[in-house]
Scaffold this motif. Structure first.
Motif, mmCIF file in Angstrom:
data_model
loop_
_atom_site.group_PDB
_atom_site.id
_atom_site.type_symbol
_atom_site.label_atom_id
_atom_site.label_comp_id
_atom_site.label_asym_id
_atom_site.label_seq_id
_atom_site.Cartn_x
_atom_site.Cartn_y
_atom_site.Cartn_z
ATOM 1 N N SER A 242 36.826 27.036 63.547
ATOM 2 C CA SER A 242 37.439 28.364 63.468
ATOM 3 C C SER A 242 36.447 29.450 63.844
ATOM 4 O O SER A 242 36.785 30.403 64.559
ATOM 5 N N LEU A 243 35.196 29.305 63.400
ATOM 6 C CA LEU A 243 34.175 30.307 63.677
ATOM 7 C C LEU A 243 33.762 30.295 65.151
ATOM 8 O O LEU A 243 33.447 31.339 65.722
ATOM 9 N N VAL A 244 33.790 29.121 65.764
ATOM 10 C CA VAL A 244 33.513 29.039 67.204
ATOM 11 C C VAL A 244 34.654 29.681 67.983
ATOM 12 O O VAL A 244 34.438 30.464 68.920
ATOM 13 N N ALA A 245 35.871 29.364 67.585
ATOM 14 C CA ALA A 245 37.042 29.887 68.296
ATOM 15 C C ALA A 245 37.112 31.411 68.241
ATOM 16 O O ALA A 245 37.561 32.060 69.197
ATOM 17 N N SER A 246 36.642 31.981 67.130
ATOM 18 C CA SER A 246 36.684 33.439 66.982
ATOM 19 C C SER A 246 35.478 34.128 67.615
ATOM 20 O O SER A 246 35.394 35.358 67.617
ATOM 21 N N GLY A 247 34.534 33.329 68.140
ATOM 22 C CA GLY A 247 33.367 33.899 68.801
ATOM 23 C C GLY A 247 32.220 34.236 67.881
ATOM 24 O O GLY A 247 31.185 34.743 68.331
ATOM 25 N N VAL A 248 32.353 33.950 66.592
ATOM 26 C CA VAL A 248 31.279 34.246 65.641
ATOM 27 C C VAL A 248 30.102 33.299 65.840
ATOM 28 O O VAL A 248 28.940 33.699 65.758
ATOM 29 N N LEU A 249 30.401 32.039 66.150
ATOM 30 C CA LEU A 249 29.358 31.040 66.372
ATOM 31 C C LEU A 249 29.354 30.590 67.821
ATOM 32 O O LEU A 249 30.388 30.590 68.501
ATOM 33 N N THR A 250 28.173 30.176 68.265
ATOM 34 C CA THR A 250 27.985 29.644 69.612
ATOM 35 C C THR A 250 27.210 28.343 69.514
ATOM 36 O O THR A 250 26.250 28.234 68.733
ATOM 37 N N GLU A 251 27.609 27.352 70.290
ATOM 38 C CA GLU A 251 26.843 26.107 70.326
ATOM 39 C C GLU A 251 25.643 26.291 71.244
ATOM 40 O O GLU A 251 25.768 26.818 72.362
ATOM 41 N N VAL A 252 24.477 25.887 70.774
ATOM 42 C CA VAL A 252 23.236 25.997 71.536
ATOM 43 C C VAL A 252 22.535 24.648 71.528
ATOM 44 O O VAL A 252 22.929 23.723 70.812
ATOM 45 N N SER A 253 21.489 24.548 72.319
ATOM 46 C CA SER A 253 20.655 23.347 72.349
ATOM 47 C C SER A 253 19.225 23.754 72.022
ATOM 48 O O SER A 253 18.675 24.663 72.650
ATOM 49 N N VAL A 254 18.637 23.104 71.018
ATOM 50 C CA VAL A 254 17.254 23.387 70.633
ATOM 51 C C VAL A 254 16.410 22.179 71.011
ATOM 52 O O VAL A 254 16.460 21.139 70.347
ATOM 53 N N ASP A 255 15.665 22.306 72.102
ATOM 54 C CA ASP A 255 14.890 21.181 72.644
ATOM 55 C C ASP A 255 15.738 19.920 72.725
ATOM 56 O O ASP A 255 15.324 18.821 72.339
ATOM 57 N N GLY A 256 16.971 20.107 73.218
ATOM 58 C CA GLY A 256 17.854 18.978 73.447
ATOM 59 C C GLY A 256 18.749 18.597 72.285
ATOM 60 O O GLY A 256 19.591 17.703 72.420
ATOM 61 N N VAL A 257 18.607 19.274 71.137
ATOM 62 C CA VAL A 257 19.427 18.974 69.957
ATOM 63 C C VAL A 257 20.542 20.013 69.858
ATOM 64 O O VAL A 257 20.271 21.222 69.789
ATOM 65 N N ALA A 258 21.792 19.563 69.853
ATOM 66 C CA ALA A 258 22.925 20.472 69.772
ATOM 67 C C ALA A 258 23.068 21.021 68.356
ATOM 68 O O ALA A 258 22.933 20.290 67.368
ATOM 69 N N ALA A 259 23.311 22.318 68.246
ATOM 70 C CA ALA A 259 23.462 22.966 66.946
ATOM 71 C C ALA A 259 24.260 24.249 67.138
ATOM 72 O O ALA A 259 24.607 24.622 68.267
ATOM 73 N N TYR A 260 24.545 24.929 66.019
ATOM 74 C CA TYR A 260 25.302 26.173 66.072
ATOM 75 C C TYR A 260 24.427 27.338 65.620
ATOM 76 O O TYR A 260 23.627 27.219 64.697
ATOM 77 N N ALA A 261 24.604 28.473 66.279
ATOM 78 C CA ALA A 261 23.933 29.722 65.904
ATOM 79 C C ALA A 261 24.978 30.828 65.856
ATOM 80 O O ALA A 261 26.051 30.719 66.466
ATOM 81 N N ARG A 262 24.668 31.883 65.123
ATOM 82 C CA ARG A 262 25.522 33.069 65.209
ATOM 83 C C ARG A 262 25.391 33.634 66.620
ATOM 84 O O ARG A 262 24.280 33.771 67.149
ATOM 85 N N THR A 263 26.495 33.969 67.197
ATOM 86 C CA THR A 263 26.482 34.493 68.565
ATOM 87 C C THR A 263 25.582 35.724 68.672
ATOM 88 O O THR A 263 24.845 35.890 69.651
ATOM 89 N N GLU A 264 25.583 36.563 67.645
ATOM 90 C CA GLU A 264 24.789 37.784 67.681
ATOM 91 C C GLU A 264 23.295 37.519 67.654
ATOM 92 O O GLU A 264 22.494 38.417 67.957
ATOM 93 N N ASP A 265 22.883 36.281 67.276
ATOM 94 C CA ASP A 265 21.458 35.967 67.148
ATOM 95 C C ASP A 265 20.865 35.289 68.371
ATOM 96 O O ASP A 265 19.639 35.118 68.442
ATOM 97 N N VAL A 266 21.689 34.865 69.315
ATOM 98 C CA VAL A 266 21.202 34.006 70.397
ATOM 99 C C VAL A 266 20.091 34.669 71.196
ATOM 100 O O VAL A 266 19.052 34.053 71.492
ATOM 101 N N ASP A 267 20.253 35.917 71.568
ATOM 102 C CA ASP A 267 19.223 36.597 72.368
ATOM 103 C C ASP A 267 17.916 36.719 71.580
ATOM 104 O O ASP A 267 16.823 36.516 72.141
ATOM 105 N N ASP A 268 18.012 37.064 70.298
ATOM 106 C CA ASP A 268 16.803 37.180 69.477
ATOM 107 C C ASP A 268 16.121 35.827 69.304
ATOM 108 O O ASP A 268 14.885 35.744 69.287
#
Length: 371
Positions: A242-268
């Motif tokens: 639900s949080l991904v669908a609403s754009g609050v969370l974004t899936e990212v990769s940390v040195d090849g490991v998939a995880a979730y971050a708050r979308t607002e934090d990705v640039d920082d």
């Protein structure tokens, strides 16, 4: 998918957890940012807050409790926590959603679901506008239920029996009465307490708050922090989706490991720079408990036994570069004894400064290094 590195992530976490000690930080803001501070050991909770203040003032946790800005209650992982009054209903809702006390293994070990329901009803009435000691509450429960068989249950391991009441928002710690623990209801403790929201609603706030301090992370890591993996998997999956669908969370990769971050934090996260210096953090610090001691990016797996010890004890840790690089202890004479891991590098000067901060410059620093 955005690619991140653990070096950037851990630097970002240091700042997000107030380990850069920004001006204007308070006990309440620290507890809020960390999604709670474990308070099984009251002195450790106080030290965790002091470690993040611009000046290492002690006693701020107690002052915030006295002002009813914080609440002390059994919450995540069944352990006693300091929570902000605003965040407590959401956290308790997600813990309660697992209905741990209804599982057959729990009922066999502690109490039946029927007994817990009866104890809950009696506690709701007994603590309405009142503060009671452990003994007084036990007596009230027996009297109100008319069930004398509960006396033995409440007198033996009854902390475990009362935890489900805390998770349901019926019980929290009251003000200290000398050395005696007291209990009251959250509604009595905090004016305006509206009860617990539905878990799905609470998850919309708790998951982003967690990721705002300990992200990026997986749903499994979040659930380990919340309930040692005890949440209902379908609910956990739905909350994150639900949080991904609403754009609050974004899936990212940390040195090849998939995880979730708050979308607002990705640039920082992608631009985070290291926090200079060393931090001596107390036992049970959230820097370790948030991601968990099994997170090898925070605690080297070959050093975990020195951090996570027998009977659930989590050692005070030395943190440099966002990673645990040693353990330490302080005795009654203000001697600070540090055991560094070989990977710590040359941090002698930074250790001296941090030890002086803790002891007011009056302590003695002794440093050993593992081979």
């Amino acid at each position: 998918m955005v690619e991140l590195t653990w070096d950037r992530v851990l630097s970002w976490r240091m700042r997000r957890q107030h380990l850069d000690r920004p001006e204007g930080t308070t006990a309440e803001s620290i507890v809020g940012r960390l999604c709670g501070v474990q308070a099984q050991v009251a002195s450790a909770a106080d030290q965790a807050i002091a470690a993040r203040l611009p000046a290492p003032v002690r006693g701020e946790a107690a002052k915030a409790l006295d002002r009813r800005k914080l609440i002390k209650v059994w919450a995540m992982r069944g352990t006693l926590h300091l929570l902000t009054v605003a965040a407590a209903p959401d956290c308790l809702s997600l813990v309660a959603a697992a209905r741990t006390w209804e599982k057959a293994s729990w009922q066999k070990t502690f109490a039946t679901a029927g007994q817990i329901a009866a104890i809950a009803d009696a506690t709701r009435e007994a603590l309405d506008g009142r503060t009671l000691t452990r003994e007084q509450l036990a007596s009230e429960i027996v009297r109100r239920t008319g069930d004398d068989s509960l006396a033995e249950l409440l007198g033996s391991g009854w902390g475990a029996v009362l935890k489900p009441l805390a998770w349901q928002g019926l019980l929290c710690n009251g003000p200290s009465d000398g050395n005696r623990i007291t209990f009251t209801s959250p509604r009595t403790w905090a004016g305006g307490w509206a009860g617990l929201p539905e878990p799905g609603e609470a998850a919309q706030r708790v998951i982003p708050a967690y990721l705002g301090a300990y992200g990026p992370a997986t749903p499994a890591s979040f659930d380990q922090w919340l309930l040692r993996g005890g949440s209902k998997k379908a609910s956990l999956k739905a909350w994150f989706a639900s949080l991904v669908a609403s754009g609050v969370l974004t899936e990212v990769s940390v040195d090849g490991v998939a995880a979730y971050a708050r979308t607002e934090d990705v640039d920082d996260l992608a631009a985070a720079e290291p926090v200079p210096g060393v931090r001596l953090l107390p036992a049970f610090d959230q820097f370790v408990l948030g991601p968990g001691t099994r997170d090898e990016h925070v605690v080297p797996p070959q050093r975990r036994a020195l951090v996570s010890k027998a009977a659930g004890w989590i050692s005070p840790v030395v943190v440099a570069g966002g990673r645990v690089v040693g353990v330490w202890e302080q005795d009654d004479d203000d001697k600070v004894s540090v055991t560094l891991f070989p990977e710590a590098g040359d941090i002698a000067g930074e250790l001296r400064a941090e030890a002086d901060r803790i002891t007011g410059g009056a302590g003695r620093l002794v440093v050993d290094r593992l081979p």
